[in-house]
Scaffold this motif. Structure first.
Motif, PDB file in Angstrom:
ATOM      1  N   TYR A 113       0.833  -1.205   0.000  1.00 33.83           N
ATOM      2  CA  TYR A 113       0.000   0.000   0.000  1.00 33.83           C
ATOM      3  C   TYR A 113       0.867   1.255   0.000  1.00 33.83           C
ATOM      4  O   TYR A 113       2.018   1.245   0.437  1.00 33.83           O
ATOM      5  CB  TYR A 113      -0.878   0.052   1.267  1.00 33.83           C
ATOM      6  CG  TYR A 113      -1.782  -1.124   1.444  1.00 33.83           C
ATOM      7  CD1 TYR A 113      -1.325  -2.291   2.044  1.00 33.83           C
ATOM      8  CD2 TYR A 113      -3.113  -1.082   1.024  1.00 33.83           C
ATOM      9  CE1 TYR A 113      -2.151  -3.378   2.215  1.00 33.83           C
ATOM     10  CE2 TYR A 113      -3.950  -2.174   1.204  1.00 33.83           C
ATOM     11  CZ  TYR A 113      -3.463  -3.311   1.793  1.00 33.83           C
ATOM     12  OH  TYR A 113      -4.291  -4.391   1.973  1.00 33.83           O
ATOM     13  N   THR A 137      -0.058   4.880   1.742  1.00 35.63           N
ATOM     14  CA  THR A 137      -1.082   5.510   2.578  1.00 35.63           C
ATOM     15  C   THR A 137      -0.622   6.907   2.967  1.00 35.63           C
ATOM     16  O   THR A 137       0.575   7.196   3.016  1.00 35.63           O
ATOM     17  CB  THR A 137      -1.360   4.680   3.837  1.00 35.63           C
ATOM     18  OG1 THR A 137      -0.139   4.433   4.532  1.00 35.63           O
ATOM     19  CG2 THR A 137      -2.018   3.367   3.494  1.00 35.63           C
ATOM     20  N   ALA A 149       2.909  10.968   3.875  1.00 36.42           N
ATOM     21  CA  ALA A 149       2.603   9.709   3.207  1.00 36.42           C
ATOM     22  C   ALA A 149       3.715   8.716   3.464  1.00 36.42           C
ATOM     23  O   ALA A 149       4.844   9.099   3.808  1.00 36.42           O
ATOM     24  CB  ALA A 149       2.423   9.926   1.701  1.00 36.42           C
ATOM     25  N   ALA A 206      -5.864   8.131   3.813  1.00 36.91           N
ATOM     26  CA  ALA A 206      -6.166   7.672   2.459  1.00 36.91           C
ATOM     27  C   ALA A 206      -5.229   6.530   2.098  1.00 36.91           C
ATOM     28  O   ALA A 206      -4.116   6.450   2.626  1.00 36.91           O
ATOM     29  CB  ALA A 206      -6.014   8.812   1.468  1.00 36.91           C
ATOM     30  N   ALA A 207      -5.678   5.668   1.195  1.00 37.55           N
ATOM     31  CA  ALA A 207      -4.872   4.509   0.823  1.00 37.55           C
ATOM     32  C   ALA A 207      -5.076   4.147  -0.639  1.00 37.55           C
ATOM     33  O   ALA A 207      -6.146   4.365  -1.222  1.00 37.55           O
ATOM     34  CB  ALA A 207      -5.244   3.309   1.701  1.00 37.55           C
ATOM     35  N   THR A 208      -4.025   3.585  -1.191  1.00 38.07           N
ATOM     36  CA  THR A 208      -4.085   2.963  -2.517  1.00 38.07           C
ATOM     37  C   THR A 208      -3.380   1.634  -2.416  1.00 38.07           C
ATOM     38  O   THR A 208      -2.308   1.562  -1.813  1.00 38.07           O
ATOM     39  CB  THR A 208      -3.422   3.841  -3.581  1.00 38.07           C
ATOM     40  OG1 THR A 208      -4.186   5.037  -3.747  1.00 38.07           O
ATOM     41  CG2 THR A 208      -3.340   3.119  -4.912  1.00 38.07           C
ATOM     42  N   TYR A 250      -5.219   8.640  -4.505  1.00 33.40           N
ATOM     43  CA  TYR A 250      -5.663   7.682  -3.494  1.00 33.40           C
ATOM     44  C   TYR A 250      -7.097   7.237  -3.760  1.00 33.40           C
ATOM     45  O   TYR A 250      -7.966   8.041  -4.092  1.00 33.40           O
ATOM     46  CB  TYR A 250      -5.520   8.289  -2.091  1.00 33.40           C
ATOM     47  CG  TYR A 250      -4.069   8.438  -1.733  1.00 33.40           C
ATOM     48  CD1 TYR A 250      -3.368   9.602  -2.052  1.00 33.40           C
ATOM     49  CD2 TYR A 250      -3.372   7.389  -1.131  1.00 33.40           C
ATOM     50  CE1 TYR A 250      -2.014   9.719  -1.771  1.00 33.40           C
ATOM     51  CE2 TYR A 250      -2.027   7.511  -0.844  1.00 33.40           C
ATOM     52  CZ  TYR A 250      -1.347   8.668  -1.167  1.00 33.40           C
ATOM     53  OH  TYR A 250      -0.007   8.770  -0.901  1.00 33.40           O
ATOM     54  N   TRP A 276     -10.689   6.250   1.318  1.00 32.20           N
ATOM     55  CA  TRP A 276     -10.602   7.341   2.280  1.00 32.20           C
ATOM     56  C   TRP A 276     -11.367   7.017   3.560  1.00 32.20           C
ATOM     57  O   TRP A 276     -12.409   6.347   3.526  1.00 32.20           O
ATOM     58  CB  TRP A 276     -11.197   8.619   1.677  1.00 32.20           C
ATOM     59  CG  TRP A 276     -10.344   9.189   0.595  1.00 32.20           C
ATOM     60  CD1 TRP A 276     -10.281   8.798  -0.712  1.00 32.20           C
ATOM     61  CD2 TRP A 276      -9.387  10.233   0.749  1.00 32.20           C
ATOM     62  NE1 TRP A 276      -9.348   9.546  -1.382  1.00 32.20           N
ATOM     63  CE2 TRP A 276      -8.783  10.443  -0.525  1.00 32.20           C
ATOM     64  CE3 TRP A 276      -8.988  11.025   1.815  1.00 32.20           C
ATOM     65  CZ2 TRP A 276      -7.797  11.405  -0.740  1.00 32.20           C
ATOM     66  CZ3 TRP A 276      -8.009  11.981   1.603  1.00 32.20           C
ATOM     67  CH2 TRP A 276      -7.426  12.164   0.334  1.00 32.20           C
TER      68      TRP A 276
END
Length: 129
Positions: free
Chosen positions: A32, A34, A50, A97-99, A116, A119
């Motif tokens: 991830y 984040t 981040a 937030a994350a991807t 991202y 959320w």
């Protein structure tokens, strides 16, 4: 879908400290990126910090560098933001937030909200002067 839940916000005097947490659940990825963003009333959403879950590289905005520390506990699927030497101008709603990234994919850590996918709902941080 990755679900993110923030906690730890509150009211603190200028010069004080707060620690925010962001717990992730739901769909899992190999790794991830984040981040924490914040938004004060009347202002646009602002990047704060981040981190890459692959290697742990961190990124900070100039306004919080040397005062805030971002970290993760992979076992707990939780990200943290330790905020020290807080100022009145740090008052805002803080959102995580994350991807997610798949196996054999390079983790790209963004500093803009559009990078991202997932959320949290946000937590209020108020710093009194």
């Amino acid at each position: 879908q990755v679900f993110l839940v923030e906690s730890g916000g509150g009211l603190v005097q200028a010069g004080g400290s707060l620690s925010l947490s962001c717990a992730a659940s739901g769909r899992t990825f190999s790794s991830y990126a984040t981040a924490w963003f914040r938004q004060a009333p009347g202002n646009e959403r602002e990047f704060v910090a981040a981190i890459s879950w692959s290697g742990g590289k961190t990124y900070y905005s100039d306004s919080v560098k040397d005062r805030f520390t971002i970290s993760v506990d992979k076992a707990k699927m939780t990200m943290y933001l330790q905020m020290n030497s807080l100022k009145a101008e740090d008052t805002a709603v803080y959102s995580c937030a994350a991807t997610g990234f798949g196996r054999d994919t390079i983790v790209v850590v963004g500093t803009t909200a559009s990078e991202y996918d997932f959320w949290g709902q946000g937590t209020q941080v108020t710093v009194s002067s």
